[in-house]
Design an enzyme around this catalytic site. Structure first.
Site, PDB file in Angstrom:
ATOM      1  CB  SER A 126      36.188  34.013  36.126  1.00 19.66           C
ATOM      2  OG  SER A 126      37.051  35.147  36.582  1.00 19.66           O
ATOM      3  CD  GLU A 156      31.634  36.339  42.543  1.00 23.93           C
ATOM      4  OE1 GLU A 156      32.460  36.531  41.493  1.00 23.93           O
ATOM      5  OE2 GLU A 156      30.755  35.768  42.317  1.00 23.93           O
ATOM      6  CG  HIS A 173      35.422  34.958  41.256  1.00 23.82           C
ATOM      7  ND1 HIS A 173      34.427  35.446  40.405  1.00 23.82           N
ATOM      8  CD2 HIS A 173      36.521  34.588  40.562  1.00 23.82           C
ATOM      9  CE1 HIS A 173      35.042  35.444  39.314  1.00 23.82           C
ATOM     10  NE2 HIS A 173      36.258  35.034  39.332  1.00 23.82           N
TER      11      HIS A 173
END
Length: 308
Positions: A153, A242, A272
């Site tokens: 991320s 996502e 995610h």
């Protein structure tokens, strides 16, 4: 403790309310951080994991290895940059993931506690990651091509930005980039309101906190728009459900256009950074193993590659 394998529908049902409560733009950042650290206790460490606290680039860090590697510890290393929108996440939240990478790569995995926004907006985290890599190549003694950068991320975006800076300012090219659903352009507003983990208001709050009073066009902040030519082999993992799926697909297209050897692994039915729950969910563990195989092969010394 052995892994367990919770069926995906049950795992999704259990996790959804946790993420809705924890990653909430109305909660103070400090509260979110505490809740995530508490929740990380359910993410078990593989047996035989050795966690060694240290300082790296002036920041707290952990060197995580597998006892089973012993004297056969791979000569390479992984510098892992955790996710959390640049505002949450810690050594605790990502210790289990990093430990699994250590066991499956045979490498030392260094996890960095880089400074977080909004207390420390961009470029604080990037400076910390750069300094950590330089220390690994300096006093610790790795060569740049022995170190893979990996992250999830925001940590995936930070990994990309760090590689770009290392190449441009130091002439150092890491061995590889292993990216889990990387957030490579915080300026982009997601098309959907939420996925299982992330929601749009929280994402926008993170982007604003990280930018602070900076310039959103700075490619260190949005590395998708930075120089991609010359980057090392790159592996991108993302689930099709996502919010970041489109952004990850754009990154892969841009990397390939720039001549970077790039692999895209798309899952269906995960969420995610499901790799954080690898100790609890079999498909998440399988995805993390695929990443570990890529990283292990990238950091193997040339002589060992030739033996294969």
């Amino acid at each position: 403790m052995r892994d367990i394998n919770i069926p995906l529908p049950i795992a999704r049902t259990l996790l959804s309310p946790i993420f809705r409560v924890t990653l909430n733009a109305r909660l103070p950042w400090q509260v979110q951080r505490v809740l995530l650290d508490i929740g990380s206790r359910a993410q078990f460490l593989p047996s035989g994991t050795i966690v060694h606290p240290l300082r790296l680039g002036g920041r707290p860090a952990e060197r995580i290895t597998a006892r089973s590697a012993g004297p056969n510890l791979n000569a390479g290393a992984v510098l892992y940059l955790h996710g959390g929108g640049y505002a949450v996440g810690s050594l605790a939240t990502h210790r289990s993931l990093a430990a699994r990478l250590a066991h499956e790569t045979g490498c030392a995995v260094y996890v960095l506690d880089y400074r977080l926004a909004p207390e420390h907006p961009y470029p604080a985290g990037l400076e910390d990651a750069e300094s950590a890599f330089l220390e690994l190549t300096g006093s610790i003694g790795y060569r740049p091509e022995q170190i893979a950068l990996s992250g999830d991320s925001a940590g995936g975006g930070l990994s990309l930005a760090t590689a770009q800076r290392l190449i441009a300012e130091h002439g150092y090219t890491p061995a590889a980039l292993g990216l889990i659903a990387p957030w490579v352009d915080p300026n982009q507003v997601p098309d959907k309101f939420r996925d299982l983990v992330i929601n749009r208001p929280w994402s926008r709050a993170c982007a604003a906190a990280y930018l602070g009073t900076g310039d959103g066009t700075d490619t260190g902040y949005a590395p998708l728009h930075g120089e991609l030519r010359g980057l090392p082999p790159t592996y991108v993992q993302v689930d099709v459900s996502e919010l970041l799926h489109t952004q990850c697909a754009d990154l892969v297209t841009a990397l390939r256009a720039a001549g970077v050897h790039t692999w895209l692994a798309e899952s269906k039915g995960l969420w995610h950074v499901a790799q954080l729950q690898a100790a609890l969910v079999g498909p998440a563990a399988a995805a993390l193993t695929e990443l570990a195989v890529f990283l292990r092969e990238a950091v193997q010394p040339v002589a060992m590659r030739d033996l294969g």
